[in-house]
Write a protein that holds these residues in place. Sequence first.
Motif, PDB file in Angstrom:
ATOM      1  N   LEU A   1       3.811   4.700 -13.902  1.00 27.60           N
ATOM      2  CA  LEU A   1       3.199   5.515 -12.859  1.00 27.60           C
ATOM      3  C   LEU A   1       4.072   6.730 -12.547  1.00 27.60           C
ATOM      4  O   LEU A   1       3.573   7.850 -12.436  1.00 27.60           O
ATOM      5  N   GLU A   2       5.370   6.530 -12.399  1.00 28.65           N
ATOM      6  CA  GLU A   2       6.291   7.642 -12.135  1.00 28.65           C
ATOM      7  C   GLU A   2       6.292   8.635 -13.290  1.00 28.65           C
ATOM      8  O   GLU A   2       6.301   9.849 -13.082  1.00 28.65           O
ATOM      9  N   LEU A   3       6.274   8.140 -14.510  1.00 23.17           N
ATOM     10  CA  LEU A   3       6.231   9.011 -15.684  1.00 23.17           C
ATOM     11  C   LEU A   3       4.935   9.815 -15.709  1.00 23.17           C
ATOM     12  O   LEU A   3       4.930  11.016 -16.000  1.00 23.17           O
TER      13      LEU A   3
ATOM     14  N   ILE B   1      -2.121  14.505  -6.231  1.00 21.54           N
ATOM     15  CA  ILE B   1      -2.252  13.184  -5.644  1.00 21.54           C
ATOM     16  C   ILE B   1      -1.869  13.259  -4.178  1.00 21.54           C
ATOM     17  O   ILE B   1      -0.899  13.899  -3.806  1.00 21.54           O
ATOM     18  N   ASN B   2      -2.644  12.617  -3.346  1.00 21.56           N
ATOM     19  CA  ASN B   2      -2.355  12.586  -1.918  1.00 21.56           C
ATOM     20  C   ASN B   2      -1.014  11.901  -1.708  1.00 21.56           C
ATOM     21  O   ASN B   2      -0.820  10.750  -2.073  1.00 21.56           O
TER      22      ASN B   2
ATOM     23  N   GLN C   1       5.656  -5.613 -13.145  1.00 16.26           N
ATOM     24  CA  GLN C   1       5.506  -4.706 -12.005  1.00 16.26           C
ATOM     25  C   GLN C   1       6.435  -3.505 -12.127  1.00 16.26           C
ATOM     26  O   GLN C   1       6.029  -2.364 -11.867  1.00 16.26           O
ATOM     27  N   LEU C   2       7.681  -3.744 -12.527  1.00 20.17           N
ATOM     28  CA  LEU C   2       8.627  -2.632 -12.708  1.00 20.17           C
ATOM     29  C   LEU C   2       8.167  -1.689 -13.815  1.00 20.17           C
ATOM     30  O   LEU C   2       8.265  -0.459 -13.691  1.00 20.17           O
ATOM     31  N   ALA C   3       7.669  -2.249 -14.895  1.00 24.53           N
ATOM     32  CA  ALA C   3       7.187  -1.420 -15.998  1.00 24.53           C
ATOM     33  C   ALA C   3       5.983  -0.592 -15.573  1.00 24.53           C
ATOM     34  O   ALA C   3       5.875   0.593 -15.921  1.00 24.53           O
ATOM     35  N   GLU C   4       5.078  -1.194 -14.805  1.00 27.69           N
ATOM     36  CA  GLU C   4       3.912  -0.459 -14.320  1.00 27.69           C
ATOM     37  C   GLU C   4       4.333   0.686 -13.398  1.00 27.69           C
ATOM     38  O   GLU C   4       3.798   1.784 -13.472  1.00 27.69           O
ATOM     39  N   PHE C   5       5.299   0.408 -12.527  1.00 31.47           N
ATOM     40  CA  PHE C   5       5.769   1.464 -11.632  1.00 31.47           C
ATOM     41  C   PHE C   5       6.445   2.577 -12.435  1.00 31.47           C
ATOM     42  O   PHE C   5       6.285   3.755 -12.148  1.00 31.47           O
TER      43      PHE C   5
ATOM     44  N   SER D   1       0.721   7.614  -2.015  1.00 31.26           N
ATOM     45  CA  SER D   1       1.610   7.281  -3.111  1.00 31.26           C
ATOM     46  C   SER D   1       2.823   6.517  -2.589  1.00 31.26           C
ATOM     47  O   SER D   1       3.213   6.630  -1.439  1.00 31.26           O
ATOM     48  N   VAL D   2       3.415   5.723  -3.449  1.00 30.80           N
ATOM     49  CA  VAL D   2       4.591   4.940  -3.110  1.00 30.80           C
ATOM     50  C   VAL D   2       5.741   5.470  -3.947  1.00 30.80           C
ATOM     51  O   VAL D   2       5.646   5.538  -5.170  1.00 30.80           O
ATOM     52  N   ASN D   3       6.838   5.852  -3.285  1.00 35.06           N
ATOM     53  CA  ASN D   3       7.984   6.336  -4.049  1.00 35.06           C
ATOM     54  C   ASN D   3       8.862   5.160  -4.465  1.00 35.06           C
ATOM     55  O   ASN D   3       8.606   4.005  -4.108  1.00 35.06           O
TER      56      ASN D   3
END
Length: 136
Positions: free
Chosen positions: A58-60, A15-16, A51-55, A20-22
Amino acid sequence: MPIDAIGQVAGTETINEQSSVNLDEFMRIFITQLNYQDPLDPVDNREFITQLAEFSNLELSRATQTDIADLLEVNAVSQSLGLLGKTVEVSGSDSAVVGSVSSIRFVQGSPLLSIVTSSNEIIPNLSPSEIRVITE
């Protein structure tokens, strides 16, 4: 029996990093959104939790992708080491070349093989994907 390329799967790219958002950036955006919401019409708590669950997902997913890439690299190393000493047939430009795998080196995580033919000719820098037949 032809074998597939040993190493990274063609077409898979990381992934570029710029797109990406850390976690820190996400939390800054999240806090800014809280600070500037309309006090008369606040955002529903369920939206923030979503939103927190989606993030989190994404991190997982990113961590899993990294782990899979590492696993593929370890698998490529293991398979390449298993070829040491084996007699292989490599398709050459004119005809097939038969020889024994004498050494392996890794360039940017990709294995490159050297084979020694029956006439003691050394053919270096062969990709495992060039091997057509493996015999004992």
